[in-house]
Design a protein around this motif. Structure first.
Motif, PDB file in Angstrom:
ATOM      1  N   GLY A 162       0.779  -1.225   0.000  1.00 24.38           N
ATOM      2  CA  GLY A 162       0.000   0.000   0.000  1.00 24.38           C
ATOM      3  C   GLY A 162       0.814   1.280   0.000  1.00 24.38           C
ATOM      4  O   GLY A 162       0.259   2.369  -0.113  1.00 24.38           O
ATOM      5  N   SER A 182       1.728   4.651  -4.720  1.00 28.46           N
ATOM      6  CA  SER A 182       0.704   5.654  -4.976  1.00 28.46           C
ATOM      7  C   SER A 182      -0.410   5.051  -5.839  1.00 28.46           C
ATOM      8  O   SER A 182      -1.568   5.390  -5.694  1.00 28.46           O
ATOM      9  CB  SER A 182       1.317   6.868  -5.667  1.00 28.46           C
ATOM     10  N   ARG A 183      -0.023   4.132  -6.712  1.00 29.08           N
ATOM     11  CA  ARG A 183      -1.035   3.517  -7.575  1.00 29.08           C
ATOM     12  C   ARG A 183      -1.767   2.429  -6.804  1.00 29.08           C
ATOM     13  O   ARG A 183      -1.155   1.518  -6.257  1.00 29.08           O
ATOM     14  CB  ARG A 183      -0.377   2.890  -8.805  1.00 29.08           C
ATOM     15  N   ASP A 184      -3.062   2.514  -6.831  1.00 31.32           N
ATOM     16  CA  ASP A 184      -3.854   1.603  -6.026  1.00 31.32           C
ATOM     17  C   ASP A 184      -3.755   0.165  -6.517  1.00 31.32           C
ATOM     18  O   ASP A 184      -3.801  -0.785  -5.739  1.00 31.32           O
ATOM     19  CB  ASP A 184      -5.312   2.051  -6.041  1.00 31.32           C
ATOM     20  N   GLU A 185      -3.601  -0.009  -7.817  1.00 34.34           N
ATOM     21  CA  GLU A 185      -3.564  -1.357  -8.380  1.00 34.34           C
ATOM     22  C   GLU A 185      -2.342  -2.144  -7.920  1.00 34.34           C
ATOM     23  O   GLU A 185      -2.275  -3.348  -8.080  1.00 34.34           O
ATOM     24  CB  GLU A 185      -3.571  -1.257  -9.898  1.00 34.34           C
ATOM     25  N   ARG A 209      -1.440  -2.273  -4.793  1.00 35.84           N
ATOM     26  CA  ARG A 209      -1.602  -2.444  -3.355  1.00 35.84           C
ATOM     27  C   ARG A 209      -1.111  -3.800  -2.854  1.00 35.84           C
ATOM     28  O   ARG A 209      -0.567  -3.906  -1.771  1.00 35.84           O
ATOM     29  CB  ARG A 209      -3.065  -2.249  -2.977  1.00 35.84           C
TER      30      ARG A 209
END
Lengths: 354, 354
Positions: free
Chosen positions: A286, A289-292, A294
């Motif tokens: 997490g 910065s990119r959620d994908e 995570r």
DNA sequence: AGTTAGCACTCGGCGGCCAAGAGTGCTAAA
DNA sequence: TTTAGCACTCTTGGCCGCCGAGTGCTAACT
């Protein structure tokens, strides 16, 4: 980050993480009691404390513990043993690179393959790039009546090829003369400078022919495109290695990781960032910065020749990744690549410090 | 193959296959009764007959029917509608190729990407190769004191690069002279002929320097390697597209297909075979000689310029593949690629006939 | 105060069971 | 030759209950 962990608590955290990385199953207090020389109840108390500190979690009441992002982070920064590659592995890697030392364009393939194999996850490598590419050499080769192959060599050694339309029956000698003239005009010039040359024609005693202008413009365009489209040149390998990890039990995960690797996710933020920093970068779950990303961790290092040309090598894997080994692998391969580049340029290399 | 199928039976077979391709679920007699204007019992009888003929199966007593390899084969050869790509799709594809017409080395990438997208499966493309590559041009470029970049252009337009060690302080002019001399000596020569030149030095009035011999040997070696290692140059795309098919519900399948695409399975038998034959080749499931391809179908076509250089384009997908669309896509892309090559060589192209 | 044995409690996983549904094959009638 | 009817088969999904793994808490022990 919480440095007030006492010695035993650190040992518990370390053991939990190591075992979890190893087995991919939440670790129970029993598992550690033996090796720590205390009872499972004591371990449970320590685990509860580590959970309060945000370093561990569990999935449901009666499940063992597993690390949080913060737990991994603490492990990587304070607990981890520096596991260097064995000298035998180092020799094998050196040897493989030695064998292809003269084939520039195989470097990144080999780097990705070796990295994927030693770290047992997916590896990512970008080719070396100059901060600003400069013209080195051009060659024009007649292909047929109406077509010319232009081979463009940039200062950092990259080679681009392109065809151009030509007046029918232009001879190879004429083409070579033209190439020679352009080589002199554009010597060591940047893309911008070459655009200027095409437009203003300074120092061109016989004015440039329309074909010559076309060639120069093509050179400029190719160089500009090259500067813009680094993205497309990212190379990856080791997908298969990564798929052996149990986190890829369902295909949606596989699709996810495929689109990360093939779509431009990594490049948009991570690679530029890695290019701009020294040493090995570790980004865990997490923290991205990119959620994908995570559920994934990424380890990257710049390689290359300081102040001149540089690229990025690294690995991508599930959050539960063998950090010690992956980090040393990335560091080592970055070093090897830097050495190779150094031989090519005869300048000082980037040696990952941290 | 059983041509004694009556009209209705053919229609049943065709309908079963089309629906199965569409839905990936065994088709029941009910599903066809309506559209064929007969009762489900009649359809059942016909299905039973088709099963006796070896064209259909079912997985268990109370499951619908699905095609066997032979069923697909019959469909492809006798039943299938020729579904050409829409003119709009054709225009879009043409346009994309037009935009990169001058960038040789992007052709195969584009071809694979376009094919994967239109056929909705994994696409495979090999770069064009001459039956025997011939020398076209060489260039030597000083990189630094001790290194020279050799750029080798082969007759079919492929460009290879390699570094060579050189005597310190060799100037660019000297290198250009050497390159010029070698260009004359090796003009249009094959790899074998070049080996001979390095060894016997015919027609070399001032005898060749040791560096010149080194360069010529490197050229020969590069050409030989090129001829041997076509395998490594195979390019694929569209894995993600294929993973949307329901047959890839479990990860073992994904691993399987990955090792087919990245390991050399396809090349060892299929690609040489496709290179040697005209038209579009369709290989269905168990028809493959390689057992690992039992659950997959492959559609391949040669492209290129007849008698000169050629490559292969194609798709790989689950046996339940949209054959009509895939076949037309492969045929069309092969045609486009042949046109491009034809423009480059100004000779007659391979147009897939059947 | 820290450690540990003991124990109740929670929760996921697994196997068994059952009912529902889908589809066939067969038979007999149209 | 077609078709309605029906018995039969096999899969699928839901439900239940058990078992085992592990924890958290408490109370005793050092």
């Amino acid at each position: 980050m919480n440095l007030e962990l006492n010695e035993r608590r650190r040992r518990v955290l370390k053991a939990v993480i190591q075992q979890y990385i190893d087995t991919a199953t939440p670790v129970a207090s029993q598992d550690l009691a033996r090796s720590l020389g205390v009872s499972s109840a004591t371990v449970r108390n320590e685990m509860a404390a580590l959970e309060d500190a945000g370093l561990l979690t569990h999935l449901h009441t009666s499940a063992g513990r597993l690390p949080t992002d913060a737990g991994y982070r603490f492990f990587v920064e304070n607990l981890m043993d520096r596991a260097a590659l064995s000298t035998q592995e180092q020799r094998m890697i050196q040897h493989q690179f030695y064998q292809i030392r003269s084939e520039l364009n195989q470097w990144i393939h080999l780097a990705a393959a070796v990295l994927a194999r030693t770290a047992q996850t997916a590896a990512v490598v970008t080719p070396p790039r100059a901060y600003e590419s400069r013209f080195k050499h051009i060659e024009l080769i007649a292909i047929n009546d109406a077509l010319v192959l232009m081979v463009l060599v940039l200062h950092e050694g990259s080679v681009k090829q392109q065809t151009l339309p030509a007046d029918p029956h232009t001879t190879q000698e004429q083409l070579s003369r033209i190439a020679g003239r352009i080589n002199e005009l554009c010597h060591e010039a940047s893309a911008k400078a070459i655009v200027a040359i095409a437009q203003t024609q300074p120092a061109a005693q016989p004015p440039l022919s329309s074909f010559e202008v076309l060639v120069i413009e093509s050179v400029a365009r190719a160089m500009q495109q090259f500067e813009e489209h680094v993205n497309e040149l990212i190379h990856h390998d080791g997908l298969l290695e990564m798929l052996h990890q149990p986190e890829f039990g369902q295909v949606t995960r596989v699709r996810e990781v495929l689109s990360i690797l093939e779509g431009g996710t990594m490049l948009e933020s991570l690679i530029p960032q890695a290019l701009a920093s020294d040493g090995v970068q570790v980004i865990i779950g997490g923290e991205h910065s990119r959620d994908e990303l995570r559920d994934y961790s990424v380890i990257l290092s710049r390689y290359g020749v300081n102040g001149d040309v540089a690229g990025v090598v690294g690995v991508l894997g599930p959050r539960r990744m063998a950090y010690p080994r992956s980090i040393s692998s990335v560091r080592y391969i970055a070093g090897v690549m830097s050495d190779l580049m150094g031989d090519l340029y005869g300048e000082r290399k980037i040696e990952p410090t941290e």
